[in-house]
Design a protein around this motif. Structure first.
Motif, PDB file in Angstrom:
ATOM      1  N   GLU A 292      45.986  -6.949  77.895  1.00  0.00           N
ATOM      2  CA  GLU A 292      45.455  -8.201  77.331  1.00  0.00           C
ATOM      3  C   GLU A 292      44.001  -8.402  77.731  1.00  0.00           C
ATOM      4  O   GLU A 292      43.158  -8.847  76.936  1.00  0.00           O
ATOM      5  CB  GLU A 292      46.331  -9.368  77.798  1.00  0.00           C
ATOM      6  N   LEU A 295      41.720  -6.058  75.836  1.00  0.00           N
ATOM      7  CA  LEU A 295      41.489  -6.470  74.453  1.00  0.00           C
ATOM      8  C   LEU A 295      40.338  -7.479  74.344  1.00  0.00           C
ATOM      9  O   LEU A 295      39.706  -7.608  73.287  1.00  0.00           O
ATOM     10  CB  LEU A 295      42.779  -7.071  73.873  1.00  0.00           C
ATOM     11  N   THR A 303      36.580   0.005  78.253  1.00  0.00           N
ATOM     12  CA  THR A 303      37.858  -0.295  77.615  1.00  0.00           C
ATOM     13  C   THR A 303      38.468   0.949  77.026  1.00  0.00           C
ATOM     14  O   THR A 303      39.683   1.184  77.131  1.00  0.00           O
ATOM     15  CB  THR A 303      37.661  -1.349  76.513  1.00  0.00           C
ATOM     16  N   GLU A 307      41.991   2.276  78.394  1.00  0.00           N
ATOM     17  CA  GLU A 307      43.083   2.205  77.396  1.00  0.00           C
ATOM     18  C   GLU A 307      43.688   3.576  77.176  1.00  0.00           C
ATOM     19  O   GLU A 307      44.888   3.719  77.043  1.00  0.00           O
ATOM     20  CB  GLU A 307      42.517   1.660  76.074  1.00  0.00           C
TER      21      GLU A 307
END
Length: 331
Positions: A292, A295, A303, A307
């Motif tokens: 979360e 995002l 990121t 990820e």
């Protein structure tokens, strides 16, 4: 309580009625009797040539002695009664069955009946039939109240013969009258023939009795045997059902134990899986929070790098859970 009779009391008893003297009289031989008893005893001999005798000692008197009340004996008896020394004797056993026809007052039991006199006599009044020649031809039988049945109703004579033609008992006058020309035999001869028939019939009855007794015994034995076999069958059935019940109880206990053991093993494994799943859920929720945050971050390089690492871990975790199949443990 009445006193037992004494020798003195016996001395004041009448030899005929065996009761205490009533209006005592003493005859020339010295024996004493009740006035009514000795009068009744001598009543049948009231003719000029009669010889009167004492019923006890048989001493003969002719003419008939005068019968006067003995005042001395009466007074002595009265004094003894007042003193309680004289009591009326109890009636003898058997009184009332067949009574003596001669006794005056208390009737004694008759021991014999005379078919000629058509009377029954006690032991005392029967003595003349044994002692006097005049009674020697008289027929004595067991004391009976049915003497009239042995007398011919037409001629008042003793039934001594049997008419086989008319099948009835007859007297000697009947043979000369209405039964003349019939087949008549003596009662003794006919009785002999009847006895043979009765003996033969009795023999058949005895044989039937033996056969019935044998059948009865066999039936009793069969019933007893059946009862014993029934009891044995009941005991066997009780034993079989008891063993069956014990076996069922044992099997039920064993099945219950197996179910409980399986339950314990499954529940224990499930609890372990529950703890593991709760831990995994906690870790997944942490990863979800991290995703979360990624995002919403503005650093695209960071990121993308993070990820890529997390997605590879998630795919590896799902493959491990799928291969273990822990969900099927509780099914």
């Amino acid at each position: 309580m009445a006193k037992a009779p004494t020798k003195d009391q016996d001395s004041f008893s009448c030899p005929i009625c065996l009761d205490l003297l009533k209006e005592p009289v003493t005859i020339p031989c010295g024996h004493s009797y009740c006035m009514s008893c000795i009068q009744h005893c001598w009543k049948e001999d009231q003719h000029p040539d009669s010889v009167y005798s004492c019923p006890q000692c048989r001493q003969a008197f002719s003419p008939r002695p005068a019968l006067n009340k003995s005042t001395i004996i009466a007074e002595m008896m009265e004094k003894m009664k007042n003193a309680g020394l004289l009591t009326a004797p109890a009636a003898p056993r058997g009184t009332g069955e067949v009574s003596c026809d001669v006794c005056v007052g208390t009737k004694l039991q008759a021991v014999k009946s005379c078919l000629v006199c058509l009377a029954s006599y006690c032991e005392t009044h029967l003595r003349p039939h044994y002692q006097s020649p005049a009674f020697q031809k008289h027929t004595l039988v067991s004391a009976s109240t049915q003497l009239q049945q042995q007398i011919c109703p037409h001629h008042s004579k003793l039934l001594e013969a049997y008419c086989r033609t008319d099948r009835r008992c007859v007297c000697m006058l009947c043979i000369l009258d209405e039964h003349k020309g019939h087949e008549v035999v003596s009662a003794a001869k006919e009785m002999g023939e009847k006895q043979k028939q009765l003996i033969d019939t009795q023999s058949k009855f005895k044989q039937q009795i033996k056969e019935r007794e044998k059948e009865l015994q066999e039936l009793k034995e069969a019933v007893q045997s059946f009862k014993l076999s029934t009891q044995a069958a009941v005991q066997d059935s009780e034993r079989i059902f008891s063993e069956l019940i014990r076996s069922i109880e044992k099997t039920r206990s064993e099945v219950t134990q197996l179910i409980r053991a399986r339950e314990k093993a499954v529940v224990s494994r499930a609890e372990e899986l529950l703890v593991w799943l709760e831990q995994e859920i906690t870790e997944l929720r942490g990863k979800d929070n991290e995703l979360e945050e990624l995002l919403h971050t503005e650093n695209h390089i960071y990121t993308l790098q993070v990820e890529n690492i997390d997605i590879q871990f998630f795919l590896h975790y799902n493959r491990i859970v799928y291969k273990t199949g822990y969900k099927h443990e509780c099914e």
